[in-house]
Design a protein around this motif. Structure first.
Motif, PDB file in Angstrom:
ATOM      1  N   SER A  51       0.829  -1.211   0.000  1.00  0.00           N
ATOM      2  CA  SER A  51       0.000   0.000   0.000  1.00  0.00           C
ATOM      3  C   SER A  51       0.861   1.257   0.000  1.00  0.00           C
ATOM      4  CB  SER A  51      -0.929   0.016   1.217  1.00  0.00           C
ATOM      5  OG  SER A  51      -1.938  -0.946   1.096  1.00  0.00           O
ATOM      6  N   ASN A  91       1.122   4.067  -2.901  1.00  0.00           N
ATOM      7  CA  ASN A  91       0.859   5.482  -2.606  1.00  0.00           C
ATOM      8  C   ASN A  91       2.026   6.365  -3.021  1.00  0.00           C
ATOM      9  OD1 ASN A  91      -1.657   4.836  -1.566  1.00  0.00           O
ATOM     10  ND2 ASN A  91      -0.961   4.827   0.560  1.00  0.00           N
ATOM     11  N   ARG A 139      -6.314   7.054  -1.368  1.00  0.00           N
ATOM     12  CA  ARG A 139      -5.054   6.352  -1.336  1.00  0.00           C
ATOM     13  C   ARG A 139      -5.280   5.025  -0.623  1.00  0.00           C
ATOM     14  NH1 ARG A 139      -4.087   9.564  -4.649  1.00  0.00           N
ATOM     15  NH2 ARG A 139      -2.227  10.894  -4.901  1.00  0.00           N
ATOM     16  N   GLU A 189      -5.016   2.197   2.160  1.00  0.00           N
ATOM     17  CA  GLU A 189      -4.799   2.101   3.603  1.00  0.00           C
ATOM     18  C   GLU A 189      -3.496   1.343   3.832  1.00  0.00           C
ATOM     19  OE1 GLU A 189      -5.877   2.680   7.644  1.00  0.00           O
ATOM     20  OE2 GLU A 189      -7.029   3.316   5.880  1.00  0.00           O
ATOM     21  N   GLU A 190      -2.575   1.954   4.555  1.00  0.00           N
ATOM     22  CA  GLU A 190      -1.262   1.346   4.733  1.00  0.00           C
ATOM     23  C   GLU A 190      -1.232   0.449   5.958  1.00  0.00           C
ATOM     24  OE1 GLU A 190       1.870   4.243   4.479  1.00  0.00           O
ATOM     25  OE2 GLU A 190       1.058   5.143   2.641  1.00  0.00           O
ATOM     26  N   GLU A 228      -6.218  -4.436   1.533  1.00  0.00           N
ATOM     27  CA  GLU A 228      -6.242  -3.024   1.134  1.00  0.00           C
ATOM     28  C   GLU A 228      -6.924  -2.834  -0.211  1.00  0.00           C
ATOM     29  OE1 GLU A 228      -2.493  -4.706  -0.682  1.00  0.00           O
ATOM     30  OE2 GLU A 228      -3.593  -4.929   1.189  1.00  0.00           O
ATOM     31  N   LEU A 249     -10.820  -2.483   0.299  1.00  0.00           N
ATOM     32  CA  LEU A 249     -11.242  -1.180   0.817  1.00  0.00           C
ATOM     33  C   LEU A 249     -11.138  -0.112  -0.265  1.00  0.00           C
ATOM     34  CD1 LEU A 249     -12.161   0.702   3.036  1.00  0.00           C
ATOM     35  CD2 LEU A 249      -9.801   0.796   3.881  1.00  0.00           C
ATOM     36  N   GLN A 259     -14.388   1.978  -2.085  1.00  0.00           N
ATOM     37  CA  GLN A 259     -14.486   3.428  -1.942  1.00  0.00           C
ATOM     38  C   GLN A 259     -14.489   4.138  -3.285  1.00  0.00           C
ATOM     39  OE1 GLN A 259     -11.041   3.781   0.704  1.00  0.00           O
ATOM     40  NE2 GLN A 259     -12.365   4.435   2.356  1.00  0.00           N
ATOM     41  N   VAL A 281     -10.265  -3.802   9.462  1.00  0.00           N
ATOM     42  CA  VAL A 281     -10.044  -2.399   9.076  1.00  0.00           C
ATOM     43  C   VAL A 281     -10.760  -2.085   7.771  1.00  0.00           C
ATOM     44  CG1 VAL A 281      -8.296  -0.710   8.376  1.00  0.00           C
ATOM     45  CG2 VAL A 281      -7.864  -2.224  10.324  1.00  0.00           C
ATOM     46  N   ALA A 282     -10.717  -3.025   6.820  1.00  0.00           N
ATOM     47  CA  ALA A 282     -11.414  -2.809   5.549  1.00  0.00           C
ATOM     48  C   ALA A 282     -12.912  -2.665   5.782  1.00  0.00           C
ATOM     49  CB  ALA A 282     -11.128  -3.959   4.592  1.00  0.00           C
ATOM     50  N   GLY A 323     -13.721   0.662   7.404  1.00  0.00           N
ATOM     51  CA  GLY A 323     -13.659   1.749   6.426  1.00  0.00           C
ATOM     52  C   GLY A 323     -14.827   1.729   5.468  1.00  0.00           C
TER      53      GLY A 323
END
Length: 353
Positions: A83, A87, A193, A195-196, A201, A204, A208, A248-249, A252
């Protein structure tokens, strides 16, 4: 009339496509990846290779493969994950379109030409495409079989929200950003961007950006060669990082949904909620596999709000699913069914060797 030198200089200044390639300890594969880019019939591109703190000869192998080709730019960073590498490259990308390529995978020779042709003809924000998976051994073919090239094509151009509905309806949704051509302007307009520091990732990011695309489609063209190998992120043993990534995904995705769902169609909301539930469930199914002690230690380190979410959607669901699975596994009906199917399954598995 412009000379060839002038045209080449303009391509270098404003390439049509930026291909982003994170590199981390793939010395055995990265040369093949670079060669697949050099073999492209379409030539108006730049490649941003980001060394994510490799400890082997990956970067040397990559540079040897591309020689003096100025379209290949090498960047570096301390190891921080794919990630962060993506980025970093996005901040320097100049192309109208962006592609993500994993450094142990490869493109077919006509990939960029085909994708750019469709994207320009249809004025697309997003173009999903397909892949063929090849396996390092027969065991991986059995345990990690994929059907990326067997999904239902979407021949028409839709909004991103409509496309999600269609992909969910046909069970064709796959979150990999490596299987999508993005209009870079859309990425910059949304400010998104990756998610680090997490796995999942791609999911997510996809959930979005896809709903914000005005023109998107999926074409069943296998232009990407995906390598399934041992000890990769996909095949290595699961751990708490897998649960964390999906948690986390999902968190988000839920935040995005709460902020943006109002005014969207019911079909889109249903499709989005289905994908959100599937993400929670994926994390929950891993709870018994990772082990309650490690999961509880992880949970105890969360903020109160995140702990509540984790308890409801992951920990408690994981215990419930584990209990349900155990009940099925120990049922007479299941044991009888396993006995009946044991020989056909053994024959099937051994016929693939």
């Amino acid at each position: 009339m412009k000379s060839r030198e002038e045209e080449e200089r303009k391509r270098m200044e404003e390439p049509l496509v930026s291909v982003i390639v994170p590199i981390y300890n793939v010395e055995a594969y990265v040369g093949e990846c670079m060669q697949s880019l050099l073999a492209q019939a379409f030539r108006d591109f730049e490649v941003l290779c980001v060394d994510d703190g490799s400890t082997d000869a990956s970067v040397r192998k990559a540079k040897e493969a591309v020689g003096q080709d100025a379209r290949f730019v090498f960047l570096g960073q301390p190891n921080a994950g794919a990630s962060a590498a993506r980025n970093k490259a996005l901040s320097q990308a100049r192309g109208r379109y962006v592609l993500f390529l994993d450094s142990d995978d490869a493109y077919s020779p006509d990939a960029l030409e085909t994708l750019v042709g469709i994207a320009q003809a249809e004025d697309l924000d997003l173009l999903y495409f397909s892949a063929s998976t090849f396996y390092e051994n027969a065991q991986l073919a059995r345990t990690h079989a994929e059907n990326l090239d067997e999904r239902t094509e979407v021949p028409q151009v839709l909004s991103g929200q409509e496309l999600l509905v269609e992909l969910e309806r046909t069970d064709s949704f796959r979150p990999s950003v490596c299987l999508c051509l993005f209009r870079r302007g859309l990425i910059e307009e949304t400010g998104l961007r990756f998610e680090e520091g997490i796995l999942a990732e791609d999911l997510l990011f996809t959930m979005q950006i896809l709903p914000q695309a005005k023109r998107a489609t999926y074409r069943r063209k296998s232009l990407y060669r995906r390598r399934m190998r041992a000890d990769s992120t996909t095949t290595k043993d699961v751990g708490i990082s897998n649960i964390h990534g999906h948690f986390v995904a999902a968190r988000g995705m839920l935040a995005w949904y709460r902020q943006n769902a109002e005014g969207t169609s019911q079909a889109f909301r249903d499709a989005y909620c289905h994908r959100l539930f599937s993400t929670w469930e994926t994390a929950a199914r891993l709870v018994p596999e990772v082990g309650e002690e490690e999961v509880l230690e992880y949970r105890d380190g969360l903020s109160p709000a995140d702990r509540d979410l984790f308890n409801v959607h992951v920990f408690e669901m994981g215990k419930m699913l584990d209990e349900a699975y155990r009940s099925v596994l120990h049922s007479r009906t299941y044991r009888a069914g396993k006995a009946i199917t044991a020989l056909p399954m053994w024959l099937r598995d051994h016929s693939r060797r």
